[in-house]
Scaffold this motif. Sequence first.
Motif, short mmCIF file in Angstrom:
data_model
loop_
_atom_site.label_atom_id
_atom_site.label_comp_id
_atom_site.label_asym_id
_atom_site.label_seq_id
_atom_site.Cartn_x
_atom_site.Cartn_y
_atom_site.Cartn_z
N ILE A 250 0.87 -1.40 0.09
CA ILE A 250 0.05 -0.24 0.12
C ILE A 250 0.64 0.84 -0.29
O ILE A 250 1.80 1.28 0.67
N LEU A 251 1.07 1.75 -1.62
CA LEU A 251 1.64 3.58 -1.01
C LEU A 251 0.49 4.55 -0.76
O LEU A 251 -0.69 4.35 -0.67
N GLY A 252 1.41 5.73 0.11
CA GLY A 252 0.07 6.37 0.92
C GLY A 252 1.15 7.80 0.14
O GLY A 252 0.77 8.04 -0.90
N TYR A 253 0.30 9.30 0.44
CA TYR A 253 0.33 10.35 -0.29
C TYR A 253 1.24 10.91 0.81
O TYR A 253 0.38 11.36 1.61
N PRO A 254 1.96 11.92 -0.17
CA PRO A 254 3.52 10.92 -0.60
C PRO A 254 3.10 9.49 -1.43
O PRO A 254 3.70 8.65 -0.11
N PRO A 255 4.03 9.13 -2.23
CA PRO A 255 4.17 10.16 -3.28
C PRO A 255 2.66 9.92 -4.43
O PRO A 255 2.86 11.23 -5.43
N ILE A 256 1.34 9.65 -4.04
CA ILE A 256 0.65 9.56 -5.21
C ILE A 256 -0.80 9.83 -4.00
O ILE A 256 -1.35 9.57 -3.33
N TYR A 257 -1.63 11.53 -4.90
CA TYR A 257 -2.46 11.47 -4.31
C TYR A 257 -3.67 10.83 -5.25
O TYR A 257 -3.58 11.55 -6.02
N PRO A 258 -4.38 10.67 -4.59
CA PRO A 258 -5.55 9.98 -5.32
C PRO A 258 -6.77 11.40 -5.22
O PRO A 258 -7.36 11.68 -4.21
N GLY A 509 -12.69 14.60 27.31
CA GLY A 509 -11.59 14.72 27.05
C GLY A 509 -11.40 15.54 25.79
O GLY A 509 -12.12 16.05 24.67
N LYS A 510 -10.29 15.96 25.85
CA LYS A 510 -9.90 17.14 24.19
C LYS A 510 -10.65 15.88 23.32
O LYS A 510 -10.48 16.04 22.17
N GLY A 511 -9.48 14.73 23.11
CA GLY A 511 -9.92 14.12 22.38
C GLY A 511 -11.41 14.01 21.86
O GLY A 511 -11.97 13.42 20.28
N ASP A 512 -12.33 13.98 22.79
CA ASP A 512 -13.87 14.05 22.27
C ASP A 512 -14.14 14.47 21.47
O ASP A 512 -15.21 14.47 21.13
N LEU A 513 -13.63 16.14 21.75
CA LEU A 513 -13.80 17.53 20.85
C LEU A 513 -13.51 17.81 19.53
O LEU A 513 -14.19 18.70 18.72
N GLY A 514 -11.95 16.65 19.07
CA GLY A 514 -11.62 17.57 18.31
C GLY A 514 -9.76 17.66 18.33
O GLY A 514 -9.75 16.75 19.39
N GLY A 515 -9.13 18.15 18.03
CA GLY A 515 -7.78 18.76 17.50
C GLY A 515 -6.94 17.79 17.54
O GLY A 515 -5.99 17.15 17.47
N GLU A 516 -7.46 16.42 15.95
CA GLU A 516 -6.87 16.41 15.15
C GLU A 516 -5.57 16.58 14.56
O GLU A 516 -6.08 18.15 13.72
N LYS A 517 -4.71 16.33 13.65
CA LYS A 517 -4.38 16.91 12.36
C LYS A 517 -5.44 16.85 11.78
O LYS A 517 -5.44 15.81 10.50
N ILE A 518 -5.26 17.57 10.65
CA ILE A 518 -5.51 17.27 9.28
C ILE A 518 -4.54 17.97 8.30
O ILE A 518 -5.08 17.39 6.93
N LEU A 519 -3.93 18.73 8.67
CA LEU A 519 -1.96 18.61 7.40
C LEU A 519 -1.32 17.70 8.95
O LEU A 519 -1.09 18.44 9.52
N GLU A 520 -0.57 17.25 7.73
CA GLU A 520 0.53 16.37 8.22
C GLU A 520 1.79 16.63 7.40
O GLU A 520 2.30 16.47 6.01
N SER A 543 3.42 20.33 3.99
CA SER A 543 2.36 19.39 5.10
C SER A 543 1.50 18.73 3.95
O SER A 543 0.82 19.35 2.29
N TYR A 544 0.29 17.44 3.70
CA TYR A 544 -0.40 16.64 3.07
C TYR A 544 -0.97 16.49 4.17
O TYR A 544 -1.71 16.52 4.73
N ASP A 545 -2.46 16.86 2.87
CA ASP A 545 -3.53 16.20 2.95
C ASP A 545 -4.46 15.16 4.35
O ASP A 545 -3.16 14.32 3.97
N ARG A 546 -5.09 14.89 5.46
CA ARG A 546 -5.32 13.88 5.80
C ARG A 546 -6.61 14.20 6.31
O ARG A 546 -7.72 15.69 6.27
N ALA A 547 -7.46 12.51 6.49
CA ALA A 547 -8.51 12.81 6.94
C ALA A 547 -9.21 13.81 7.95
O ALA A 547 -10.65 14.11 7.38
N GLY A 548 -8.74 14.05 9.23
CA GLY A 548 -9.76 14.15 10.10
C GLY A 548 -11.06 13.59 10.66
O GLY A 548 -10.95 12.00 10.73
N GLU A 549 -11.00 13.79 11.23
CA GLU A 549 -12.45 12.97 12.37
C GLU A 549 -13.16 14.12 12.41
O GLU A 549 -13.69 14.76 13.78
#
Length: 692
Positions: A250-258, A509-520, A543-549
């Motif tokens: 499985i390849l990620g992003y980078p290198p391939i942007y879907p 908890g903070k993790g229940d409200l948000g705070g995750e990375k959407i750019l990595e 910095s590359y796009d990430r899904a967020g929650e």
Amino acid sequence: MGSITIDGKRRARLVFERVSGRKAARQSPPGWVLLGLFIVMACFAFALMAGTRVHGNLPAFSREKTAAYSSGGAPLAMESLRMEKVLLEVGDGDGAAPSSLASRFRSKTLTNLLSPWASAEEGDAGDVGAVRERKLASYLSLRTAQCDEAANGEGWVSVDMTREGRLNTYLYGNHTSTRGAREERYLTMTRCNIEEAGGQSGWDVYRLGPFVGSGGYDWHQAFVHPLPRPPKAKFITGKLTAPVSQSGEILGYPPIYPHHVHMKVNGVEHVLEAHGDTMCAEENGGKACFLHTYPEGYGMPFDGQARSGEVGADYLSLDFLLIDKREFPAPPMIFFKEVAVKWSADETLTPVSTAMTHAKASKGSPFATTMVAQRPSFLWSTAQWLVDGKLVISREDQVPWFHSHKPYFRAMWAFAASPEELGLTGDLLWQVDDQIGGQGARDYDYVWAPDGEDPLTALKRRVNQSVAGWEALRCWMLPEGEDEGFWEGEGGGDVQSRLWGPPALSSLGKGDLGGEKILERVEATDSTAAFPESWHQRWKGNSYDRAGEVRCGPGGWRFKAGDRYTVLSLNGIHEEMADQGIVSLQHNAFFTLYESDNKTDVGPSYEVYGPYTSEETMSYSVSSSWLRPEEGGQWMAGKETFTERYSSGDEWQNATFNICNETQMLSKMDRMFQHEYYDAARVELDAIQNLI
């Protein structure tokens, strides 16, 4: 922003630890230490049980408290980070909690119970990343055993798409192309059927390619219609879409942007789909997020035994665009696109449907986008639910989830109310006026930019003063940098008290409200021996796009046919990417999975392009297997047409409905995409058959 470690050995060790649940190469402690720990834990468990006896019988919720959690006595949706989803019914409006719920109260604190993502399993610690990685590891293990290493002629089988009449094409555009993909190339497809234990579930896997990338944003665009059906399927229960190397890694992003991967189901574009922000941040699963499954016990109805051309037959189509974002010139890399459909033959599953809500696109805007401002501004869309039902909520399965271009996305909120009921009125909108590079705004490129005021403060004040208020909030995405400013900033206390009442939302908890990375942040690589694989060379440090929650409130989301909802996003270029010359063309796509109240007339999978106001037209694309078309066609005989179902009442006067059956989809793809290789092969094949 965190950085991804590109040390292969360290990555392998971390993945092992998360998937296996234990540390690699670590000695076990002496036996006397384990015995001591056992005694301490036993004492603690006894004390906890004693405390539970005292406090176990909690008083029933009052009518007012129930209303504060969910208007109308809606069920309390609880998310378990195990492999199954747990739904707890909280009251029916009379203030009495069911006895089955009381027993669960005894094992949880009230704070944990209120948390949408409270773990039901000790030691799991809410690690959704580990859960997602275990699912991917299970899939890869099955694929290795039944596809890559299968004996007796089983495993991967080449699909003769021309002979089977499957329209297909592959269009390529190199780094110098200014018009995207135009050069036609050959496309191959191999297929493998995987069965899980018992033979009542499994995966149908399709691998397409080969593609050769050399970086510099070269395009690889492909189309296949129809995609082979999973023959034993009664339900679809998940999907995987991922770029893979020649060896199947499985390849990620980078290198391939879907850019997009659309596995259409019955003519609806966004059902089994993925985009450039599908991959998660490393701690939330990373590449494992290319695999989505529905919560245990749920499935989308799909008849794998249907034949092409049959009235109302279920069908699949595929189109995707992959972009090699390595820096040019990069060493040529060979890769493939792997898509897989998870199926089940278990007819006792609870049927569910998908609903994707987009912002209305401007005419001529590429890929159905809307231009947003470079500075902070709001974009929203509104639509109506087609049937009575409720959302299925499962964070580990990423439902709901939200698609956007993350370099200029900030936050999202989904409300059970119309824009007007939230104070979001047309007079707030201004045409985008700060786009870079002389890009002009199109007909629907409008935003609300509260210039001179903090945008979160402006939003909180406006919704606080509205008819619906924050009680209408159902789901949200508040990534790193926006979460604390929203809940704890000016007006945040009003949001908390009006939305949930005591205990305050801040007790979660903070993790229940948000705070995750959407750019990595991913560090640059080069072409030296330190990176022996071509796919790992010439990455751009960026910095590359990430899904967020997406988070949803503990009251869940129930709705009636015709109920309005609004999806609102805050956009604006992130500071670390402000110097990259990014044109901000945005999606506002809220993807949901829902369960219909009527189990004998299950609502359709659909997508809708929603406008800014309730007076404008909503455009729906609906599954071709649901209702009869207006003229001709006989599928789903005995059911009414769209007009017959939705003509009564004023609430549906601003809606259009579009359907596309298998034959219509073939005609559509034939018109839209060049496929000279396929046409020539069909002519040659017909000539050979005539000779025979």
